[in-house]
Motif scaffolding. Structure first.
Motif, mmCIF file in Angstrom:
data_model
loop_
_atom_site.group_PDB
_atom_site.id
_atom_site.type_symbol
_atom_site.label_atom_id
_atom_site.label_comp_id
_atom_site.label_asym_id
_atom_site.label_seq_id
_atom_site.Cartn_x
_atom_site.Cartn_y
_atom_site.Cartn_z
ATOM 1 N N LYS A 79 0.831 -1.200 0.000
ATOM 2 C CA LYS A 79 0.000 0.000 0.000
ATOM 3 C C LYS A 79 0.869 1.255 0.000
ATOM 4 C CE LYS A 79 -3.907 -0.204 0.448
ATOM 5 N NZ LYS A 79 -4.978 -0.296 -0.579
ATOM 6 N N GLU A 80 0.369 2.299 -0.645
ATOM 7 C CA GLU A 80 1.133 3.549 -0.726
ATOM 8 C C GLU A 80 1.135 4.312 0.597
ATOM 9 O OE1 GLU A 80 -0.340 5.850 -3.918
ATOM 10 O OE2 GLU A 80 0.277 4.426 -5.488
ATOM 11 N N LYS A 81 0.051 4.195 1.371
ATOM 12 C CA LYS A 81 -0.058 4.950 2.610
ATOM 13 C C LYS A 81 0.827 4.347 3.706
ATOM 14 C CE LYS A 81 -4.145 6.401 3.868
ATOM 15 N NZ LYS A 81 -3.961 7.865 3.804
ATOM 16 N N THR A 82 1.416 5.219 4.512
ATOM 17 C CA THR A 82 2.196 4.822 5.686
ATOM 18 C C THR A 82 1.466 5.282 6.939
ATOM 19 O OG1 THR A 82 4.307 4.976 4.510
ATOM 20 C CG2 THR A 82 4.386 5.132 6.906
ATOM 21 N N PHE A 83 1.443 4.424 7.946
ATOM 22 C CA PHE A 83 0.844 4.781 9.231
ATOM 23 C C PHE A 83 1.929 4.921 10.291
ATOM 24 C CE2 PHE A 83 -2.973 3.217 7.219
ATOM 25 C CZ PHE A 83 -3.997 3.953 7.806
ATOM 26 N N ALA A 84 1.898 6.041 11.012
ATOM 27 C CA ALA A 84 2.767 6.228 12.171
ATOM 28 C C ALA A 84 1.920 6.030 13.427
ATOM 29 C CB ALA A 84 3.384 7.619 12.160
ATOM 30 N N LEU A 85 2.334 5.110 14.287
ATOM 31 C CA LEU A 85 1.580 4.777 15.489
ATOM 32 C C LEU A 85 2.306 5.313 16.717
ATOM 33 C CD1 LEU A 85 0.581 1.057 14.753
ATOM 34 C CD2 LEU A 85 -0.419 3.172 13.883
ATOM 35 N N PHE A 86 1.574 6.001 17.581
ATOM 36 C CA PHE A 86 2.198 6.580 18.769
ATOM 37 C C PHE A 86 1.178 6.701 19.903
ATOM 38 C CE2 PHE A 86 0.051 10.117 16.849
ATOM 39 C CZ PHE A 86 -0.276 10.977 17.887
ATOM 40 N N LEU A 87 1.681 6.798 21.115
ATOM 41 C CA LEU A 87 0.855 7.096 22.276
ATOM 42 C C LEU A 87 1.166 8.510 22.753
ATOM 43 C CD1 LEU A 87 1.054 3.801 24.376
ATOM 44 C CD2 LEU A 87 -0.732 4.524 22.788
ATOM 45 N N PRO A 130 5.300 11.414 2.376
ATOM 46 C CA PRO A 130 4.246 12.310 1.887
ATOM 47 C C PRO A 130 2.831 11.761 2.058
ATOM 48 C CG PRO A 130 5.460 11.313 0.066
ATOM 49 C CD PRO A 130 6.219 10.988 1.305
ATOM 50 N N ASN A 131 2.661 10.444 1.998
ATOM 51 C CA ASN A 131 1.316 9.855 2.147
ATOM 52 C C ASN A 131 1.216 9.221 3.530
ATOM 53 O OD1 ASN A 131 -1.231 8.928 1.705
ATOM 54 N ND2 ASN A 131 -0.739 7.737 -0.122
ATOM 55 N N LEU A 132 1.120 10.084 4.537
ATOM 56 C CA LEU A 132 1.250 9.657 5.930
ATOM 57 C C LEU A 132 -0.043 9.883 6.707
ATOM 58 C CD1 LEU A 132 3.272 8.714 8.195
ATOM 59 C CD2 LEU A 132 3.695 11.151 8.611
ATOM 60 N N SER A 133 -0.406 8.887 7.506
ATOM 61 C CA SER A 133 -1.507 9.015 8.470
ATOM 62 C C SER A 133 -1.002 8.581 9.839
ATOM 63 C CB SER A 133 -2.697 8.149 8.062
ATOM 64 O OG SER A 133 -3.307 8.627 6.882
ATOM 65 N N PHE A 134 -1.701 9.020 10.875
ATOM 66 C CA PHE A 134 -1.318 8.689 12.243
ATOM 67 C C PHE A 134 -2.450 7.916 12.928
ATOM 68 C CE2 PHE A 134 1.270 12.297 11.130
ATOM 69 C CZ PHE A 134 2.492 12.045 11.738
ATOM 70 N N ALA A 135 -2.063 7.108 13.898
ATOM 71 C CA ALA A 135 -3.059 6.429 14.741
ATOM 72 C C ALA A 135 -2.545 6.429 16.167
ATOM 73 C CB ALA A 135 -3.314 5.005 14.258
ATOM 74 N N SER A 136 -3.463 6.624 17.116
ATOM 75 C CA SER A 136 -3.068 6.701 18.510
ATOM 76 C C SER A 136 -4.148 6.094 19.404
ATOM 77 C CB SER A 136 -2.822 8.160 18.911
ATOM 78 O OG SER A 136 -2.276 8.235 20.211
ATOM 79 N N TYR A 137 -3.744 5.756 20.608
ATOM 80 C CA TYR A 137 -4.653 5.197 21.619
ATOM 81 C C TYR A 137 -4.727 6.149 22.801
ATOM 82 C CZ TYR A 137 -6.693 0.538 21.084
ATOM 83 O OH TYR A 137 -7.525 -0.510 20.763
ATOM 84 N N PHE A 138 -5.935 6.599 23.133
ATOM 85 C CA PHE A 138 -6.147 7.446 24.309
ATOM 86 C C PHE A 138 -6.805 6.571 25.388
ATOM 87 C CE2 PHE A 138 -6.777 11.800 21.939
ATOM 88 C CZ PHE A 138 -5.571 11.617 21.281
ATOM 89 N N THR A 139 -6.017 6.042 26.313
ATOM 90 C CA THR A 139 -6.581 5.219 27.386
ATOM 91 C C THR A 139 -6.840 6.050 28.637
ATOM 92 O OG1 THR A 139 -5.436 3.262 26.533
ATOM 93 C CG2 THR A 139 -6.244 3.146 28.794
ATOM 94 N N LEU A 186 -3.395 16.246 8.092
ATOM 95 C CA LEU A 186 -3.050 14.831 8.035
ATOM 96 C C LEU A 186 -4.026 14.044 8.898
ATOM 97 C CD1 LEU A 186 0.852 14.918 8.314
ATOM 98 C CD2 LEU A 186 -0.571 14.850 6.264
ATOM 99 N N ASP A 187 -4.388 12.859 8.428
ATOM 100 C CA ASP A 187 -5.373 12.051 9.148
ATOM 101 C C ASP A 187 -4.799 11.527 10.464
ATOM 102 O OD1 ASP A 187 -7.545 12.190 7.365
ATOM 103 O OD2 ASP A 187 -6.617 10.701 6.062
ATOM 104 N N LEU A 188 -5.623 11.603 11.517
ATOM 105 C CA LEU A 188 -5.294 11.011 12.807
ATOM 106 C C LEU A 188 -6.465 10.135 13.238
ATOM 107 C CD1 LEU A 188 -3.726 10.663 15.472
ATOM 108 C CD2 LEU A 188 -4.820 12.782 16.286
ATOM 109 N N TYR A 189 -6.204 8.835 13.412
ATOM 110 C CA TYR A 189 -7.210 7.888 13.890
ATOM 111 C C TYR A 189 -6.997 7.684 15.385
ATOM 112 C CZ TYR A 189 -7.896 6.880 8.934
ATOM 113 O OH TYR A 189 -8.162 6.989 7.587
ATOM 114 N N VAL A 190 -8.054 7.878 16.146
ATOM 115 C CA VAL A 190 -7.949 7.799 17.604
ATOM 116 C C VAL A 190 -8.825 6.669 18.128
ATOM 117 C CG1 VAL A 190 -8.285 9.025 19.777
ATOM 118 C CG2 VAL A 190 -7.488 10.273 17.759
ATOM 119 N N LEU A 191 -8.222 5.796 18.941
ATOM 120 C CA LEU A 191 -8.938 4.703 19.591
ATOM 121 C C LEU A 191 -8.693 4.787 21.098
ATOM 122 C CD1 LEU A 191 -7.398 3.475 16.804
ATOM 123 C CD2 LEU A 191 -8.880 1.554 17.363
ATOM 124 N N GLY A 192 -9.345 3.898 21.849
ATOM 125 C CA GLY A 192 -9.108 3.822 23.283
ATOM 126 C C GLY A 192 -10.296 4.260 24.115
#
Length: 309
Positions: free
Chosen positions: A182-190, A234-243, A267-273
């Motif tokens: 896939k072209e998109k890259t996801f950066a995962l962080f807390l 350049p094709n970057l999205s983020f994802a994080s967990y809010f516990t 830039l897209d940020l996906y939030v879970l938790g």
């Protein structure tokens, strides 16, 4: 610091670990002689590990329509054998029994029991099913046990680290077998001061499984440290967990600061938790996506995912 194996349990412990009310446990003792607790000098019941194991097996049988009066006629060994027989005939049964085995492993810091239980599950289930059908319910129960003081931090850390190890092993296997197409890259962080990492690690596994490149940053990351990533991806999205962090009152400002870091590139940020239940989605920026579960997040990324054999 001494960290002894827990060999004695209170009736409150048994209630928390089995889900059976203390009042019912007392009735089963008095009417059927199901358990034989020792008593302290002040007449308080104490139970051995064997009592806990027997009770968990009894609960398993009652969930499979066995009457307590019938169960009580059997010896402890016969009850265990009956449970083993039911497990061999049913995948669902094995999930329930595995959760109980993992809880016993946690209470007694028994790494061998954890691995034995996991390996038995893995003979018939892929890792992703084990996580959704066993580990997620187990983690939910551990959260309840924590709230009722049945377990302490050493128990929680022990079982979390064993589960974390299984996730890491499966991430490595998947990275070898599934190329990042896939072209998109996801950066995962807390976020800063957030250390609850299991959910984020499993997101890593799911993303890799679906052909995405993942940059895993881990715990307690300052927003300002994310800016450099966008320069080279350049094709970057983020994802994080809010516990537990950021706090509910700080979340709107956190989203503003996230967008400010990237000079409003959106830039897209996906939030879970757990904290997502406290977020008003109508008031968040359009590039912030509130995901109520890992499954919801996976369904979103699956829409443009290639198939793998």
């Amino acid at each position: 610091m001494k960290n002894a194996v827990k060999t004695k349990f209170s009736i409150k412990d048994l209630e928390g670990l089995s889900g059976i009310k203390a009042h019912t446990i007392r009735i089963w003792e008095k009417r059927y002689g199901l358990l034989e607790p020792l008593r302290t000098d002040t007449n308080i019941r104490t139970y051995a590990l064997s009592d806990l194991q027997k009770l968990l097996n009894v609960v398993f049988l009652t969930e499979h329509k066995y009457k307590i009066s019938k169960i009580a006629r059997h010896s402890t060994k016969e009850i265990a054998a009956l449970v083993a027989s039911l497990i061999s005939d049913s995948d669902e049964s094995s999930e329930n029994h595995a959760i109980n085995s993992f809880k016993i492993a946690m209470m007694n810091f028994d790494q061998n029991l954890f691995h034995k239980t996991y390996n038995a599950l893995n003979e018939t289930k892929p890792f992703v099913k084990i996580f959704y059908e066993v580990f997620i319910p187990l983690l939910h129960e551990i959260g309840l046990l924590w709230q009722t003081d049945t377990i302490n931090p050493s128990h929680e850390h022990f079982i979390f680290n064993l589960i974390k190890h299984k996730i890491l092993i499966n991430i490595e296997k998947t990275q070898i077998n599934v190329p990042p197409l896939k072209e998109k890259t996801f950066a995962l962080f807390l976020p800063e001061n957030e250390i609850h990492e299991l959910g984020l690690l499993f997101l890593n596994y799911e993303l890799v499984s679906h052909g995405y490149k993942v940059i895993y940053l881990g715990q307690s990351i300052m927003l300002s440290n994310l800016k450099y990533l966008s320069v080279n991806h350049p094709n970057l999205s983020f994802a994080s967990y809010f516990t537990v962090n950021p706090l509910e009152s700080e979340i709107p400002q956190y989203f503003e600061e996230f967008n400010a870091v990237f000079e409003n590139q959106k830039l897209d940020l996906y939030v879970l938790g757990a904290m997502t239940s406290k977020i008003d989605e109508t008031k968040v920026p359009s590039n912030i996506h509130i995901m109520l579960s890992i499954r919801e997040f996976v369904n979103v990324i699956k829409q443009s995912t290639p198939s793998y054999a």
